[in-house]
Design an enzyme around this catalytic site. Sequence first.
Site, mmCIF file in Angstrom:
data_model
loop_
_atom_site.group_PDB
_atom_site.id
_atom_site.type_symbol
_atom_site.label_atom_id
_atom_site.label_comp_id
_atom_site.label_asym_id
_atom_site.label_seq_id
_atom_site.Cartn_x
_atom_site.Cartn_y
_atom_site.Cartn_z
ATOM 1 N NE ARG A 19 3.335 -7.601 -2.147
ATOM 2 C CZ ARG A 19 2.272 -7.133 -1.484
ATOM 3 N NH1 ARG A 19 1.489 -7.982 -0.828
ATOM 4 N NH2 ARG A 19 2.015 -5.861 -1.433
ATOM 5 N NE ARG A 60 -11.441 -7.552 -1.891
ATOM 6 C CZ ARG A 60 -10.484 -6.632 -1.883
ATOM 7 N NH1 ARG A 60 -10.808 -5.361 -1.776
ATOM 8 N NH2 ARG A 60 -9.225 -6.974 -1.996
ATOM 9 C CE LYS A 203 -0.243 -10.804 2.730
ATOM 10 N NZ LYS A 203 -0.890 -10.338 1.475
ATOM 11 C CB THR A 261 1.995 -2.883 5.187
ATOM 12 O OG1 THR A 261 1.732 -4.090 4.464
ATOM 13 C CG2 THR A 261 0.899 -1.896 4.879
#
Length: 451
Positions: A19, A60, A203, A261
């Site tokens: 990745r 964010r 995702k 993850t």
Amino acid sequence: MESSEKISAAISAGVDVFRINFSHCSREEAFMRVENIRKAEKEHGRPIAIMADLAGPKIRIGMMKDGQEMTEGSLVAIHKELKEGDKNNIAVNHPEIVDNLFLGCEVYLGDGDVRLEIVKKGKDKAIAKVTAPGKVRSKMGFSAHGLALKKFEISSKDKADIKIACEAGMDAIAASFIQTDLDIKAIRKLVEKEGRDLMLIAKIETQQGIDNAQKILDVADGIMVARGDLGYAIPMERVPHVQKELITLARSKNKPVITATQMLESMGQNSFPTRAEITDVANAVMDGTSGVMLSQETSKGMYPLESVRVMAKIARGAESYIPVIDLPELNEIYDAVATSAVSVAEHIGAQFIAAFTESGSSARRVCRHRPDCPILALTPSISVARRLCFSWGVMPFVAKEPKGFEELDDLVRIALQTGYFKAKKGGTVVIVAGVPFGLAGSTNLLHVAKI
Ligand code: PGA
Ligand code: MN
């Protein structure tokens, strides 16, 4: 894992897919990494896939003054716009998010070590109380259960990164924060504009992505159970359920699924995983995942190669414990042949199943059943071979297209002669193919041979 030597060692340790994370990668670095991976791929003589991971519309906080620390019980205003934040004032990069916050809503900053609870709602801001104190830095992630953008956006950075992925010859794109099938379609359009056909992995890391997973899977080439962001987007205790559901859904639709993850998180610092991590990786495999992914363990951890070795070992150990599940038929003839190939292979104790495959689908139809033996996929196309790196139990091999039925056994023998795929002489192999040869999508031939 930058140099071609390290990459080569990682391939030996068991990596099938690399990745390239565009959240931390420039154009030059991306090209250099692709070059190094291709060099190592050539040395090893087995197809290796490269997946670009787009940053996507992650929510964010904005820029912050240096050295800010939020203290327990203090109040923080969350603004729609703010030049520079401090310990009592922050802003988010998508102003509409402020309107979606509700009283009692728990907000996670960064890796969730700083937590806030919304105590008051205003027109242009929300007020939160600090429930878990800590340091805050510019551009930390901002998450809360169910929080999502009204509309998925492809930023100019993502557009540029899609272009880089296409130009550099990568094989797949992992698209972050996919909410609907339309998001995948929009990315597909941009890839097509570059004249390329890359595999698109959606995702799933928001509640919206979970809700729309069926439709997303109809247009994507695979999905990722992105447990990192998912762990904040939904209540944490639901993550294991969602993992199982998404894996089964992907399998039923014959598409690969990556579980990602914190799989061997502690191996960032330790040379040995925790028992809980061993069990987590094994359980993902037993859930039926096609692939397991490492993140910081290999990008900045102290034991990158050992992490790969450990992961491969755990995955191998779990493979024979995958429960048999009922899978919906996608096509009567093709699925009947693939299913029969698996049952014949098991019945006669075949060494492996060889699938001649033009588009990869014959091999995927077989692997969906998670047979007890490996699958050798023979395809004339290197890009199909690389795509098959995402599929469970498949060893892809670039071979000549068979001209006729009598060539099948010989082509399998040639693949074995390279030494890439180990098999005992005189063993049996179950071969599946589609006739006429060269036509993509059909699986209608089952043949047993001695090799
Ligand atoms: P990331 O995606 O590593 O790009 O954040 C995976 C995840 O969220 O689990
Ligand atoms: Mn993520």
